[in-house]
Design a protein around this motif. Structure first.
Motif, PDB file in Angstrom:
ATOM      1  N   ILE A 148       0.816  -1.265  -0.047  1.00 15.01           N
ATOM      2  CA  ILE A 148       0.133   0.174   0.024  1.00 15.01           C
ATOM      3  C   ILE A 148       0.806   1.145   0.027  1.00 15.01           C
ATOM      4  O   ILE A 148       0.536   2.171  -0.596  1.00 15.01           O
ATOM      5  CB  ILE A 148      -0.937   0.016   1.215  1.00 15.01           C
ATOM      6  N   ALA A 149       1.979   1.244   0.755  1.00 19.29           N
ATOM      7  CA  ALA A 149       2.801   2.434   0.631  1.00 19.29           C
ATOM      8  C   ALA A 149       3.491   2.633  -0.422  1.00 19.29           C
ATOM      9  O   ALA A 149       3.774   3.530  -0.961  1.00 19.29           O
ATOM     10  CB  ALA A 149       3.936   2.093   1.937  1.00 19.29           C
ATOM     11  N   GLY A 150       3.855   1.510  -1.073  1.00 20.22           N
ATOM     12  CA  GLY A 150       4.618   1.449  -2.724  1.00 20.22           C
ATOM     13  C   GLY A 150       3.534   2.112  -3.557  1.00 20.22           C
ATOM     14  O   GLY A 150       3.864   2.842  -4.352  1.00 20.22           O
ATOM     15  N   ILE A 151       2.172   1.775  -3.417  1.00 18.61           N
ATOM     16  CA  ILE A 151       1.031   2.221  -4.312  1.00 18.61           C
ATOM     17  C   ILE A 151       0.952   3.965  -4.051  1.00 18.61           C
ATOM     18  O   ILE A 151       0.899   4.541  -5.248  1.00 18.61           O
ATOM     19  CB  ILE A 151      -0.262   1.612  -4.129  1.00 18.61           C
ATOM     20  N   VAL A 195      -0.598  25.027  -6.799  1.00 21.88           N
ATOM     21  CA  VAL A 195      -1.283  24.835  -5.503  1.00 21.88           C
ATOM     22  C   VAL A 195      -2.155  23.446  -5.602  1.00 21.88           C
ATOM     23  O   VAL A 195      -2.031  22.707  -4.594  1.00 21.88           O
ATOM     24  CB  VAL A 195      -1.966  26.156  -5.253  1.00 21.88           C
ATOM     25  N   VAL A 196      -3.023  23.448  -6.610  1.00 17.05           N
ATOM     26  CA  VAL A 196      -3.904  22.067  -6.767  1.00 17.05           C
ATOM     27  C   VAL A 196      -2.939  20.793  -6.731  1.00 17.05           C
ATOM     28  O   VAL A 196      -3.282  20.013  -6.049  1.00 17.05           O
ATOM     29  CB  VAL A 196      -4.442  22.326  -8.029  1.00 17.05           C
ATOM     30  N   LEU A 197      -1.914  20.805  -7.541  1.00  8.00           N
ATOM     31  CA  LEU A 197      -0.937  19.695  -7.585  1.00  8.00           C
ATOM     32  C   LEU A 197      -0.377  19.502  -6.024  1.00  8.00           C
ATOM     33  O   LEU A 197      -0.524  18.215  -5.482  1.00  8.00           O
ATOM     34  CB  LEU A 197       0.208  19.748  -8.531  1.00  8.00           C
ATOM     35  N   ILE A 198      -0.027  20.351  -5.340  1.00  5.43           N
ATOM     36  CA  ILE A 198       0.417  20.102  -4.222  1.00  5.43           C
ATOM     37  C   ILE A 198      -0.821  19.687  -3.256  1.00  5.43           C
ATOM     38  O   ILE A 198      -0.402  18.580  -2.230  1.00  5.43           O
ATOM     39  CB  ILE A 198       0.999  21.439  -3.401  1.00  5.43           C
ATOM     40  N   VAL A 199      -2.043  20.058  -3.387  1.00  6.89           N
ATOM     41  CA  VAL A 199      -3.158  19.801  -2.517  1.00  6.89           C
ATOM     42  C   VAL A 199      -3.442  18.293  -2.736  1.00  6.89           C
ATOM     43  O   VAL A 199      -3.419  17.463  -1.660  1.00  6.89           O
ATOM     44  CB  VAL A 199      -4.072  20.578  -2.615  1.00  6.89           C
ATOM     45  N   ILE A 200      -3.380  18.022  -3.980  1.00  9.89           N
ATOM     46  CA  ILE A 200      -3.800  16.342  -4.257  1.00  9.89           C
ATOM     47  C   ILE A 200      -2.565  15.429  -3.799  1.00  9.89           C
ATOM     48  O   ILE A 200      -3.034  14.625  -3.328  1.00  9.89           O
ATOM     49  CB  ILE A 200      -3.747  16.419  -5.932  1.00  9.89           C
ATOM     50  N   VAL A 201      -1.233  15.830  -3.808  1.00  7.92           N
ATOM     51  CA  VAL A 201      -0.335  14.925  -3.619  1.00  7.92           C
ATOM     52  C   VAL A 201      -0.431  14.657  -1.971  1.00  7.92           C
ATOM     53  O   VAL A 201      -0.212  13.723  -1.412  1.00  7.92           O
ATOM     54  CB  VAL A 201       1.303  15.533  -3.686  1.00  7.92           C
ATOM     55  N   GLN A 202      -0.662  15.825  -1.371  1.00  7.63           N
ATOM     56  CA  GLN A 202      -0.748  15.873   0.117  1.00  7.63           C
ATOM     57  C   GLN A 202      -1.940  15.022   0.574  1.00  7.63           C
ATOM     58  O   GLN A 202      -1.906  14.189   1.606  1.00  7.63           O
ATOM     59  CB  GLN A 202      -0.951  17.109   0.784  1.00  7.63           C
ATOM     60  N   LEU A 203      -2.992  15.226  -0.229  1.00  5.32           N
ATOM     61  CA  LEU A 203      -4.145  14.233   0.110  1.00  5.32           C
ATOM     62  C   LEU A 203      -3.875  12.723   0.012  1.00  5.32           C
ATOM     63  O   LEU A 203      -4.163  11.882   1.006  1.00  5.32           O
ATOM     64  CB  LEU A 203      -5.508  14.687  -0.432  1.00  5.32           C
ATOM     65  N   ILE A 204      -3.289  12.398  -1.082  1.00  8.11           N
ATOM     66  CA  ILE A 204      -2.948  10.873  -1.273  1.00  8.11           C
ATOM     67  C   ILE A 204      -2.005  10.488  -0.570  1.00  8.11           C
ATOM     68  O   ILE A 204      -2.121   9.411  -0.215  1.00  8.11           O
ATOM     69  CB  ILE A 204      -2.703  10.843  -3.003  1.00  8.11           C
ATOM     70  N   GLN A 205      -1.073  11.282  -0.211  1.00  4.18           N
ATOM     71  CA  GLN A 205       0.186  10.763   0.701  1.00  4.18           C
ATOM     72  C   GLN A 205      -0.594  10.424   2.118  1.00  4.18           C
ATOM     73  O   GLN A 205      -0.289   9.475   2.464  1.00  4.18           O
ATOM     74  CB  GLN A 205       1.283  11.732   0.666  1.00  4.18           C
ATOM     75  N   SER A 206      -1.342  11.353   2.596  1.00  2.00           N
ATOM     76  CA  SER A 206      -1.940  11.215   3.915  1.00  2.00           C
ATOM     77  C   SER A 206      -2.981   9.836   4.014  1.00  2.00           C
ATOM     78  O   SER A 206      -2.723   9.295   4.714  1.00  2.00           O
ATOM     79  CB  SER A 206      -2.573  12.444   4.263  1.00  2.00           C
ATOM     80  N   GLY A 208      -2.756   7.418   1.881  1.00  2.00           N
ATOM     81  CA  GLY A 208      -1.945   6.102   1.803  1.00  2.00           C
ATOM     82  C   GLY A 208      -1.236   5.813   3.119  1.00  2.00           C
ATOM     83  O   GLY A 208      -1.154   4.404   3.553  1.00  2.00           O
ATOM     84  N   ASP A 209      -0.734   6.870   3.916  1.00  2.00           N
ATOM     85  CA  ASP A 209      -0.211   6.647   5.186  1.00  2.00           C
ATOM     86  C   ASP A 209      -1.001   6.092   6.100  1.00  2.00           C
ATOM     87  O   ASP A 209      -0.538   5.220   7.015  1.00  2.00           O
ATOM     88  CB  ASP A 209       0.623   7.808   5.529  1.00  2.00           C
ATOM     89  N   LEU A 210      -2.077   6.552   6.170  1.00  2.00           N
ATOM     90  CA  LEU A 210      -3.233   6.148   7.108  1.00  2.00           C
ATOM     91  C   LEU A 210      -3.576   4.643   7.091  1.00  2.00           C
ATOM     92  O   LEU A 210      -3.775   3.770   7.863  1.00  2.00           O
ATOM     93  CB  LEU A 210      -4.377   7.119   6.883  1.00  2.00           C
ATOM     94  N   VAL A 211      -3.925   4.478   5.621  1.00  2.00           N
ATOM     95  CA  VAL A 211      -4.273   3.007   5.505  1.00  2.00           C
ATOM     96  C   VAL A 211      -3.334   2.053   5.660  1.00  2.00           C
ATOM     97  O   VAL A 211      -3.417   0.705   6.266  1.00  2.00           O
ATOM     98  CB  VAL A 211      -4.716   2.737   3.885  1.00  2.00           C
ATOM     99  N   ALA A 212      -1.902   2.667   5.339  1.00  2.00           N
ATOM    100  CA  ALA A 212      -0.916   1.524   5.436  1.00  2.00           C
ATOM    101  C   ALA A 212      -0.643   1.207   7.065  1.00  2.00           C
ATOM    102  O   ALA A 212      -0.362   0.022   7.472  1.00  2.00           O
ATOM    103  CB  ALA A 212       0.548   2.180   4.930  1.00  2.00           C
TER     104      ALA A 212
END
Length: 218
Positions: A148-151, A195-206, A208-212
């Motif tokens: 999951i972290a890899g995804i 700004v939009v790209l940064i927000v998207i990346v932060q949401l996805i990373q957060s 993914g980290d939560l699920v992992a």
């Protein structure tokens, strides 16, 4: 440009980026997961030792990882045209995105699987479990948090690749940044895109980290 003019462009670009990254992630997992399993299973001491084949797969993966994405996009234009009928546009970019991400994700899967304790596999073998059963019920479940972290890492990389695809008319936020922010010197568009790209990346990373973490605790 005013915000009323920028907002629709951002909305359209975000939708195109989501489509590119979503489809590419799906195909990357479908192709990269079994490739990562093969890299572990075919290795010496693996479930099905085939060192020669493992070496070939390793070379293919290393070559795929070593190519800069912009070079890869251009190099496989004939393949892209064969698959989708065109080399530009949102759907066309899915082909090089997938080709570029599969080797990257396969190595992450390989790393996660190698972290599974050998005693767990040996216990399954002692109980008479077959190779496919061990992969399906032991290796993959035990390595799931790492996968999951890899995804998550792969999705973030794909977002960066998709933005780069805008340089050859791939659509999405990258195309918006190039056409308006760079070529037309519309600084507000460039800032809004970043700004939009940064927000998207932060949401996805957060996420993914939560699920992992949740899976790891289980």
């Amino acid at each position: 440009m005013t915000w009323d003019e920028i907002a629709p462009l951002l909305w359209e670009g975000t939708g195109q980026t989501a489509a590119m990254v979503g489809l590419s992630t799906l195909f990357t997992v479908l192709l990269g997961l079994p490739l990562g399993v093969a890299l572990v299973a075919f290795d010496r001491g693996g479930l099905r030792p085939l060192p020669a084949l493992k070496s070939v797969l390793g070379v293919v993966v290393n070559v795929g990882r070593s190519l800069p994405f912009i070079v890869l996009m251009i190099a496989i234009i004939p393949l892209t045209q064969f698959v989708v009928g065109t080399s530009i546009g949102t759907m066309a970019v899915v082909v090089p995105l997938t080709v570029g991400a599969v080797p990257f994700f396969a190595r992450l899967v390989e790393t996660s699987l190698r972290e599974v304790g050998g005693d767990v596999v040996q216990a399954a073998q002692a109980m008479g479990a077959g190779r496919l059963t061990i992969v399906r019920k032991v290796l993959l479940p035990e390595a799931l948090p790492g996968i999951i972290a890899g995804i998550t890492v792969t999705v973030v990389a794909l977002i960066g690749y998709s933005a780069m695809a805008g340089t050859i008319g791939g659509g999405g936020l990258g195309d918006l940044a190039v056409r308006y922010g760079y070529q037309r010197f519309e600084v507000p568009v460039m800032i809004a895109t970043v700004v939009v790209l940064i927000v998207i990346v932060q949401l996805i990373q957060s996420l993914g980290d939560l699920v992992a973490r949740r899976l790891s605790h289980k």
